[in-house]
Design a protein around this motif. Structure first.
Motif, PDB file in Angstrom:
ATOM      1  N   LEU A 130       0.876  -1.163   0.000  1.00 30.43           N
ATOM      2  CA  LEU A 130       0.000   0.000   0.000  1.00 30.43           C
ATOM      3  C   LEU A 130       0.919   1.220   0.000  1.00 30.43           C
ATOM      4  N   TRP A 168      -8.646  -0.575  10.872  1.00 29.48           N
ATOM      5  CA  TRP A 168      -8.084  -1.208   9.680  1.00 29.48           C
ATOM      6  C   TRP A 168      -9.119  -2.195   9.154  1.00 29.48           C
ATOM      7  N   THR A 201       1.435  -2.642   5.574  1.00 29.08           N
ATOM      8  CA  THR A 201       1.439  -2.018   4.254  1.00 29.08           C
ATOM      9  C   THR A 201       2.521  -2.532   3.303  1.00 29.08           C
ATOM     10  N   ILE A 218      -9.107   2.162   5.252  1.00 30.14           N
ATOM     11  CA  ILE A 218      -8.291   2.836   6.267  1.00 30.14           C
ATOM     12  C   ILE A 218      -9.112   3.945   6.905  1.00 30.14           C
ATOM     13  N   GLU A 232      -8.144   1.419  -0.320  1.00 30.62           N
ATOM     14  CA  GLU A 232      -6.971   1.337  -1.189  1.00 30.62           C
ATOM     15  C   GLU A 232      -6.694  -0.124  -1.541  1.00 30.62           C
ATOM     16  N   TRP A 234      -4.468  -3.350  -2.649  1.00 37.24           N
ATOM     17  CA  TRP A 234      -3.113  -3.882  -2.619  1.00 37.24           C
ATOM     18  C   TRP A 234      -2.566  -3.928  -4.039  1.00 37.24           C
TER      19      TRP A 234
END
Length: 647
Positions: A130, A168, A201, A218, A232, A234
């Motif tokens: 990330l 998370w 990340t 997030i 977001e 990966w």
């Protein structure tokens, strides 16, 4: 480029730093990448599991310790896995990711970051990431998880270094970190938690299973305290290349002490968050001046290994030398650059910083110690576990200069009769080479460690403490506690290559394994204490603060400066050496020295008390001497040593 192709590139990549832009443009989303995985046949899976059983049963030096400490039985788990696969067919075998999960869990059960199952193609050399980094700090309110790095070009509402992560993917962040940490093999809770934070990340896919989720949500507090959230995906990309080939039979591969996960992650963080280092490496490769140096920073020919600079603290001006890795393949160039850098740093005191250093070449770690102390370095001895296969390997290569296994053969032969668990203990690093250069830095030194220090860095930290070079300042209560020399399955296969009855077989599709082959023992006051699982406890503890994470370690360096302020420098220097009437005349200058001993060609020739720090020493019948060494003492304690070569 088509619109469809454009959509495969993350929005931040066109604005990424030029040295890494093209590299990152080749990334793909996790779901697309995983479509190329899953090609291992049932026969190949059985072969991998069988080879793992050989490594853990016949080569793994820590097996008795791990079985006792963690009540685990990886051998039985492998036997059961092999047995279950014997009843499967290509039509009934489970998905490949389940096989990788089982293999990874078996290796992780021993909590040893040296001993790994390495995933095959297409995972080799890849990282999942990330475009930001999360780190942990503590204050009176407890632990906080803060964004400290954002990839250049990445934008989200109010998302900048300093924002605090709260959840998370809907899980409270502290719980999410613990869940991730439980998947890792750290030897102590602080090491596992530290790696759990880092792996939020950045995950090297060679050594970790890919994330289960294709994207992460997030949740965070922006600078105004407003709760925000974004999603977001990966991404997967090729990592920067490794520094060392650990598979080919060589003296460098034989002396590896490396946490592969830390090494892979370190290179990934450079790619994602330190493109200036990539530019400096590119410049160094063609002999160009280093670009983008910061205030007080010294240009280096090895920017991926060292960062040297001058730092100002309220206690004074000191040198700060960061050693990012000991993973080098040119030991001579590494030592020469280390000597050059410390000669350019302030002599009032040095902050030697090995945080996050996952190790590498054990010679590089142990040879470096001599530069900071007048005393003689005693390298750590290492031991094999006594098994028929290890004895066979040592016999086959007892005269092989690449691996030098002869010293261990007699004790392993004897073990057949007396039942000893471990071989005799002998140093991996040659003692003469570990003392060939001698002291080069004469100010006080403080060493900074953390829980991500591992392997050769554990060995370096133990040597620093055991030889009383200076105080150890830790940002965690222990180092990563990896005390071993590690060999790969490919390396072992090559050691017995050409022998028809070799138990080792090359693994399919570039699958791999690593095993702790020789355990390390501490020396001097801690003689015989294993490094594995115990690690190095710092003399003083400093928990990372918010200011440390956002302002380049300001509080940590201030604490180190205060420690150095209380330590006196001791120096000795031969300012002139001349031959006069068959004698050798030395002019010596010292700092905080009250006695001087003089050796010529390794023989003691003079000893005198000092009053004003200056000395003229005449050694008769020594005009043709090849070397002189002066040793300085303060209150009866050796505190400085200098050697000069004349021919």
């Amino acid at each position: 480029m088509s619109d469809a192709a454009d959509r495969t590139i993350p929005d931040f990549v066109p604005n990424a730093a030029e040295p890494v832009r093209e590299h990152l443009a080749a990334s793909t989303d996790l779901a697309t990448f995983l479509r190329t995985a899953g090609t291992l046949t049932l026969v190949e899976r059985r072969l991998i599991a069988a080879q793992a059983l050989i490594l853990l049963e016949q080569n793994y030096v820590h097996l008795p310790l791990k079985a006792a400490m963690y009540a685990v039985n990886p051998l039985q788990r492998l036997r059961l896995l092999i047995h279950h696969m014997e009843r499967l067919t290509p039509q009934t075998m489970p998905p490949e990711w389940m096989f990788h999960t089982e293999m990874s869990e078996i290796f992780h059960s021993v909590r040893d970051l040296h001993t790994n199952y390495l995933l095959p193609e297409p995972f080799v050399g890849k990282i999942a990431f990330l475009p930001f980094l999360v780190e942990r700090y503590t204050d009176q309110q407890g632990a906080h998880f803060m964004v400290t790095q954002v990839a250049e070009g990445f934008v989200a509402p109010g998302f900048t270094p300093g924002v605090e992560i709260t959840h998370w993917s809907g899980v409270p962040i502290a719980d999410a970190v613990d869940l991730v940490a439980a998947r890792f093999a750290g030897s102590n809770p602080e090491a596992r938690r530290s790696r759990g934070v880092q792996s939020l990340t950045v995950r090297p896919l060679r050594i970790h299973l890919p994330p289960f989720e294709e994207w992460v949500t997030i949740s965070y507090l922006d600078a105004n305290g407003t709760q925000r959230e974004f999603r977001e995906n990966w991404r997967v990309v090729d990592n920067l290349p490794a520094f060392v080939d650990a598979d080919a039979v060589s003296s460098v591969a034989a002396a590896q002490g490396l946490d592969l996960e830390a090494d892979e992650t370190s290179r990934a963080k450079v790619l994602l968050f330190a493109p200036r280092v990539v530019a400096q490496v590119q410049a160094a490769a063609v002999g160009e001046p280093a670009p983008d140096l910061r205030a007080g920073e010294i240009a280096t020919t090895l920017p991926n290994v060292f960062r040297a600079r001058q730092v100002e603290t309220s206690a004074g001006t000191f040198g700060h030398l960061r050693i990012f890795t000991f993973s080098v393949d040119d030991l001579e160039a590494y030592m020469e650059e280390l000597r050059r850098l410390i000669s350019l740093l302030p002599d009032r005191g040095l902050i030697l910083d090995v945080r996050d250093n996952g190790g590498g070449l054990i010679f590089a770690a142990e040879f470096a110690l001599q530069l900071f102390t007048p005393g003689r370095i005693t390298p750590e001895p290492v031991q094999f576990i006594n098994t028929p296969l290890n004895l066979r390997i040592c016999r086959e290569h007892q005269d092989d200069p690449r691996v030098n296994l002869g010293a261990w053969v007699p004790s392993m032969d004897q073990a057949v009769e007396i039942g000893a668990v471990f071989s005799g203990a002998f140093p991996l690093s040659p003692e003469d080479a570990a003392n060939a250069i001698g002291q080069q830095y004469f100010g006080p030194v403080v060493l900074i460690t953390n829980a991500r220090c591992y392997s050769a860095t554990d060995i370096f930290s133990a040597g620093f403490q055991d030889h009383r070079i200076g105080p150890v300042l830790g940002t965690d209560q222990c180092t990563g506690a990896g005390g071993a020399n590690v060999w790969t399955q490919d390396f072992l296969t090559d050691l017995l290559a050409g022998e028809a009855d070799s138990p080792y077989v090359r693994l399919p599709k570039k699958a791999g394994m690593r095993v702790a082959i020789r355990r390390t023992l501490r020396v001097l006051d801690n003689s015989g204490t294993p490094v594995e699982d115990l690690g190095i406890t710092p003399d003083e503890l400093h928990r990372m603060t918010r200011a440390d994470l956002l302002q380049d370690n300001t509080d940590l360096l201030e604490r180190a400066g205060q420690i150095l302020q209380g330590l006196a420098p001791h120096a000795v220097s031969i300012t002139n050496a001349t031959a006069v009437d068959g004698a050798l005349r030395l002019k010596v200058t010292t700092t905080n020295i009250d006695r001087l001993d003089v050796y010529v060609d390794q023989r003691p020739r003079a000893s005198l008390d000092l009053v004003d720090g200056q000395a003229d020493v005449t050694v008769p019948d020594a005009a043709t001497a090849r070397s002189a060494r002066v040793e300085g003492f303060a209150s009866g304690r050796l505190v400085a040593s200098r050697t000069e070569q004349f021919q």
